[in-house]
Design a protein around this motif. Sequence first.
Motif, short mmCIF file in Angstrom:
data_model
loop_
_atom_site.label_atom_id
_atom_site.label_comp_id
_atom_site.label_asym_id
_atom_site.label_seq_id
_atom_site.Cartn_x
_atom_site.Cartn_y
_atom_site.Cartn_z
N LYS A 21 -3.24 8.86 26.92
CA LYS A 21 -1.95 9.48 26.59
C LYS A 21 -2.13 10.66 25.63
CE LYS A 21 1.37 6.93 24.46
NZ LYS A 21 1.88 7.63 23.25
N ARG A 26 -2.05 16.70 25.03
CA ARG A 26 -2.71 17.90 24.52
C ARG A 26 -3.11 18.84 25.65
NH1 ARG A 26 -2.83 13.89 20.88
NH2 ARG A 26 -3.24 14.32 18.68
N THR A 100 4.20 11.91 19.54
CA THR A 100 3.19 12.97 19.68
C THR A 100 3.86 14.26 20.13
OG1 THR A 100 1.55 11.29 20.25
CG2 THR A 100 0.99 13.56 20.78
N ALA A 172 -4.40 8.89 7.34
CA ALA A 172 -5.09 9.47 8.50
C ALA A 172 -4.11 9.46 9.66
CB ALA A 172 -6.33 8.65 8.83
N SER A 173 -3.60 10.64 10.03
CA SER A 173 -2.65 10.72 11.14
C SER A 173 -2.98 11.92 12.01
CB SER A 173 -1.21 10.86 10.61
OG SER A 173 -0.38 11.38 11.63
N ALA A 174 -3.29 11.63 13.26
CA ALA A 174 -3.65 12.72 14.18
C ALA A 174 -2.43 13.56 14.55
CB ALA A 174 -4.28 12.15 15.44
N GLN A 175 -1.25 12.94 14.51
CA GLN A 175 -0.05 13.72 14.84
C GLN A 175 0.22 14.74 13.76
OE1 GLN A 175 3.12 10.94 15.73
NE2 GLN A 175 2.15 10.28 17.62
N VAL A 176 0.11 14.33 12.50
CA VAL A 176 0.33 15.26 11.39
C VAL A 176 -0.76 16.34 11.40
CG1 VAL A 176 0.41 15.49 8.88
CG2 VAL A 176 1.54 13.55 10.00
N ARG A 200 -7.91 10.30 15.15
CA ARG A 200 -8.38 10.71 16.50
C ARG A 200 -8.50 12.23 16.55
NH1 ARG A 200 -4.05 7.78 20.09
NH2 ARG A 200 -4.32 6.30 18.42
N ILE A 329 -5.29 1.78 15.54
CA ILE A 329 -3.92 1.58 15.07
C ILE A 329 -2.99 1.09 16.19
CG2 ILE A 329 -3.30 4.06 15.29
CD1 ILE A 329 -2.06 1.82 12.47
N ASP A 330 -3.12 1.67 17.39
CA ASP A 330 -2.19 1.29 18.47
C ASP A 330 -2.57 -0.04 19.12
OD1 ASP A 330 -0.78 3.60 18.01
OD2 ASP A 330 -1.74 4.74 19.60
N LYS A 357 5.92 3.02 13.59
CA LYS A 357 5.58 3.32 14.99
C LYS A 357 6.86 3.19 15.84
CE LYS A 357 1.28 4.26 14.33
NZ LYS A 357 0.85 5.66 14.49
#
Length: 442
Positions: A21, A26, A100, A172-176, A200, A329-330, A357
């Motif tokens: 996903k 991306r 996302t 740690a946040s890949a979205q941010v 990630r 995390i997921d 979430k």
Amino acid sequence: MISLEKASHPLKGDVFVPGDKSISHRSIMFGALAEGTTEITGFLESADCLSTIDCFRKLGIIIDHSMRPTNGVPTITVHGKGLHGLTDTSSTLYTGNSGTTTRLMTGILAAQPFDSAITGDNSIEKRPMNRIIKPLTQMGADVSSMMGNGCAPLIIKGRRKLHGINYRNPVASAQVKSCILLAGLYADGDTVVYEPALSRNHSEIMLQSFGADIHNEIARDGSAAAILHPGMPLHGMKINVPGDISSAAYFIAAALMVPGSELLIRNVGINKTRCGILTVLKQMGADITLQNVNESGEPRADIFVKYSELHGNQNNRFEIGGKDIPTMIDELPMVAVLAATANFDTIIKDAAELKVKESDRIATVVDNLTAMGCDIEATDDGMIIHGGKPLHGTDINTHNDHRLAMSFAIASLAAEGTTRILDDACVNISYPSFFTDLQRLL
Ligand code: S3P
């Protein structure tokens, strides 16, 4: 509503899970911002990723769906228009259930020469957006929460000159991180995002392949930086999306719950920033081996899982926390369910992010596992699962959270009686064929 019974025989065979996903989102976003066409195979055609496609279509990007004439493989073609090719849309961009899409798109929109607005469903309108509003504002963007509650709808004023920043994200946040980096593509200087552990890094890997000057640096203590020097144009490319390890997690857990099972899950992404579930389950004694490993670009492999009796560490307990958390995390709802069936205590800590979430996954996991007969406690930053009490089937309220629906569908395999997943359609968010794929093994 879907009803499921305890597994009556071992699960055996091959499983193909749909595309990743995070990588699918991306591929559309970066393809839209690139010059020339981007051809994507293995794309995840689920509600979340279709929301991303829909948003970019509204911004003037042509995105086609076809079968490759040579081999009949479904292919998405994005006709990119370069970094400055998006066009004004009068309608509010709607992101459905997708965090996302919401957060990454906002980074892109903050840099455009037009105003825009973005929002999503009820769950999206409760999720925290100050975590992106704050750094984007530091960059010179004008992004605000329409209701003033730090949540979507977000109003984005365009025509702002953005500056590169050094941003230290406390979580740690890949979205941010990705939101800031996408805005950083338009900034007048370098952007560096520091994180306590590497989240990630699909954005960094893919942006680099598209031609951006971006890389990660990892310090000795595991803290990480993503460093972007803007100014390079992005060029369209071919992308093959590997299977999603978050979707594979349900079958990995299923094989570890039903005695005698052996599953081969093919072509799954095994990026180290996503593989915590494999590391942790192996430490618990799971018999998991990787076959056909391909390390180029986004690494991938076939995952072979054999039923194994899991064990704790000292004192018959197992602790999951620290730097492992962002890498799984997921998968924590699934791990919590699996832990309920094991004969030891599992402590999940440092995972307060679960509360923000698609649902509050500490509360929703604890409530549903309690309803199934598990001895489990919620904590401020995770949960304590006293495994080994027999589970029984019950009605599962998924709160429209796809990962809850799938985790508790797997829980049914170890539960006496009937488990009913009440709002099962939410699996469309990330894995539309989940129940068909599961039924094939039962
Ligand atoms: C994602 C990042 C993670 C993850 C989400 C997808 C991404 O969220 O939970 O499902 O694609 O960047 P956070 O960045 O909030 O940790």
